[in-house]
Design an enzyme around this catalytic site. Sequence first.
Site, mmCIF file in Angstrom:
data_model
loop_
_atom_site.group_PDB
_atom_site.id
_atom_site.type_symbol
_atom_site.label_atom_id
_atom_site.label_comp_id
_atom_site.label_asym_id
_atom_site.label_seq_id
_atom_site.Cartn_x
_atom_site.Cartn_y
_atom_site.Cartn_z
ATOM 1 N N HIS A 37 9.381 3.811 9.323
ATOM 2 C CA HIS A 37 8.910 2.450 9.015
ATOM 3 C C HIS A 37 10.081 1.476 9.219
ATOM 4 O O HIS A 37 11.233 1.824 8.955
ATOM 5 C CB HIS A 37 8.417 2.398 7.566
ATOM 6 C CG HIS A 37 7.735 1.112 7.245
ATOM 7 N ND1 HIS A 37 8.426 -0.035 6.931
ATOM 8 C CD2 HIS A 37 6.421 0.783 7.221
ATOM 9 C CE1 HIS A 37 7.560 -1.019 6.716
ATOM 10 N NE2 HIS A 37 6.339 -0.548 6.881
ATOM 11 N N GLU A 90 3.934 -1.364 14.867
ATOM 12 C CA GLU A 90 4.135 -2.397 13.847
ATOM 13 C C GLU A 90 5.200 -3.373 14.325
ATOM 14 O O GLU A 90 6.397 -3.138 14.092
ATOM 15 C CB GLU A 90 4.583 -1.754 12.531
ATOM 16 C CG GLU A 90 3.583 -0.801 11.938
ATOM 17 C CD GLU A 90 3.676 -0.779 10.412
ATOM 18 O OE1 GLU A 90 2.686 -1.135 9.779
ATOM 19 O OE2 GLU A 90 4.746 -0.452 9.884
ATOM 20 N N SER A 144 0.476 -7.508 8.843
ATOM 21 C CA SER A 144 -0.376 -8.594 8.343
ATOM 22 C C SER A 144 -1.865 -8.384 8.630
ATOM 23 O O SER A 144 -2.590 -9.341 8.941
ATOM 24 C CB SER A 144 0.102 -9.954 8.885
ATOM 25 O OG SER A 144 1.405 -10.221 8.414
ATOM 26 N N GLU A 173 11.172 -0.866 7.542
ATOM 27 C CA GLU A 173 12.020 -1.071 6.351
ATOM 28 C C GLU A 173 13.011 0.082 6.197
ATOM 29 O O GLU A 173 14.143 -0.107 5.760
ATOM 30 C CB GLU A 173 11.135 -1.217 5.102
ATOM 31 C CG GLU A 173 10.462 -2.579 5.077
ATOM 32 C CD GLU A 173 9.143 -2.610 4.339
ATOM 33 O OE1 GLU A 173 8.834 -1.681 3.578
ATOM 34 O OE2 GLU A 173 8.394 -3.592 4.548
ATOM 35 N N GLY A 204 4.442 -8.285 6.873
ATOM 36 C CA GLY A 204 4.621 -9.083 5.651
ATOM 37 C C GLY A 204 4.814 -10.564 5.903
ATOM 38 O O GLY A 204 5.231 -11.303 5.008
ATOM 39 N N ASN A 218 -0.039 1.586 2.760
ATOM 40 C CA ASN A 218 1.365 1.819 2.426
ATOM 41 C C ASN A 218 1.678 0.963 1.202
ATOM 42 O O ASN A 218 1.894 -0.243 1.313
ATOM 43 C CB ASN A 218 2.253 1.421 3.620
ATOM 44 C CG ASN A 218 3.726 1.579 3.293
ATOM 45 O OD1 ASN A 218 4.085 2.132 2.257
ATOM 46 N ND2 ASN A 218 4.584 1.074 4.171
ATOM 47 N N TRP A 219 1.674 1.620 0.046
ATOM 48 C CA TRP A 219 1.869 0.868 -1.198
ATOM 49 C C TRP A 219 3.340 0.554 -1.484
ATOM 50 O O TRP A 219 3.655 -0.120 -2.465
ATOM 51 C CB TRP A 219 1.236 1.648 -2.373
ATOM 52 C CG TRP A 219 -0.259 1.518 -2.436
ATOM 53 C CD1 TRP A 219 -1.000 0.459 -1.998
ATOM 54 C CD2 TRP A 219 -1.194 2.462 -2.965
ATOM 55 N NE1 TRP A 219 -2.338 0.681 -2.232
ATOM 56 C CE2 TRP A 219 -2.485 1.903 -2.829
ATOM 57 C CE3 TRP A 219 -1.074 3.713 -3.552
ATOM 58 C CZ2 TRP A 219 -3.630 2.552 -3.248
ATOM 59 C CZ3 TRP A 219 -2.216 4.365 -3.975
ATOM 60 C CH2 TRP A 219 -3.477 3.791 -3.825
ATOM 61 N N LYS A 220 4.222 1.103 -0.680
ATOM 62 C CA LYS A 220 5.663 0.838 -0.839
ATOM 63 C C LYS A 220 6.082 1.074 -2.303
ATOM 64 O O LYS A 220 5.574 1.975 -2.948
ATOM 65 C CB LYS A 220 6.007 -0.568 -0.348
ATOM 66 C CG LYS A 220 5.466 -0.827 1.063
ATOM 67 C CD LYS A 220 5.951 -2.106 1.669
ATOM 68 C CE LYS A 220 5.244 -2.317 3.014
ATOM 69 N NZ LYS A 220 5.740 -3.441 3.756
ATOM 70 N N GLY A 269 -0.010 -2.877 4.605
ATOM 71 C CA GLY A 269 0.937 -3.041 3.503
ATOM 72 C C GLY A 269 0.344 -3.925 2.421
ATOM 73 O O GLY A 269 -0.458 -3.492 1.588
ATOM 74 N N GLY A 270 0.692 -5.202 2.451
ATOM 75 C CA GLY A 270 0.304 -6.146 1.399
ATOM 76 C C GLY A 270 -1.168 -6.091 1.019
ATOM 77 O O GLY A 270 -1.502 -6.011 -0.168
HETATM 78 C C1 PEP Z 1 3.783 -2.396 6.581
HETATM 79 O O1 PEP Z 1 4.742 -2.642 5.860
HETATM 80 O O2 PEP Z 1 3.631 -1.287 7.126
HETATM 81 C C2 PEP Z 1 2.822 -3.473 6.790
HETATM 82 C C3 PEP Z 1 1.988 -3.361 7.794
HETATM 83 O O3 PEP Z 1 2.884 -4.510 5.920
HETATM 84 P P1 PEP Z 1 1.904 -5.795 5.881
HETATM 85 O O4 PEP Z 1 0.487 -5.274 6.057
HETATM 86 O O5 PEP Z 1 2.131 -6.375 4.534
HETATM 87 O O6 PEP Z 1 2.299 -6.670 7.015
#
Ligand code: PEP
Length: 264
Positions: free
Chosen positions: A101, A172, A218, A103, A178, A18-20, A239-240
Amino acid sequence: MKTQKNIIDQRRPIIMANWKLNGDIDLLCKSVSSFVKHAYLAEVVVCPPYLYIRDMLNFLRNSPIKVGGQNISKHDSGAFTGETSARMLKEAGCRYCIVGHSERREIFGENNISCQIKITRALEANLTPVYCIGESQNEYEQGLTEQVLSHQLREALEGIDLTNKNLCIAYEPVWAIGTGKAATPEIAQTTHAYIRKELCEMYGAEVADTIRIMYGGSVNKTNAHLMLEQADVDGLLVGGASLDPEHFSEICRSAEETAKGVCL
Ligand code: PEP
């Protein structure tokens, strides 16, 4: 540990980036080049910002990597400025779409009901929705995880028929997204097993056993394989770490190893 070939064959490990709202097209194309080699046994999906979806699909035309959307509209067409429909994503060549998600829930006011509509739209368009659920830090501390997840599942999947349809769930925990504080593999497994039990009550064991439940929050190159070893962790939503080609490549390699192990 994953051992049952008959179950796992239906639940090929899936890794989703997920590159957001990050990156630019050059960076994203360079990044996929580094993990394409790990996208054959495991399924690897990238979800770029909308504007880059076409470029990414062109770039990946002869590659096993698939492309997904980060969100879709509740609407199919009409006067809805700024929206993109599931049908349009599918027409462009996407296979997946993230729905709900945290967010989107926190910043854009989405809830289980809007998710139910979006899941329906995605399924109608033959896109696989990846429905995100998870409890907040506060809910976790109060021991409300199962209650919250049950509500998120039952409200958003109410009336949704999964006959001949694909759905993925992404667990999640909001406190892990994050923050660098991933759930332990044991917590992930216990929670995923609970989610599968709920799905079993809703759809029966035959359907519940085919639904892939991904963990997100994470994930990094160190914990990915520990998560994927868990019997009910069928994939990862990243994500990150998906913005770091070296990290993401290692995560995909872990999934490939898991796939090899279970496909023997
Ligand atoms: C996400 O936003 O779906 C996510 C899992 O982010 P991160 O891996 O950065 O925690």
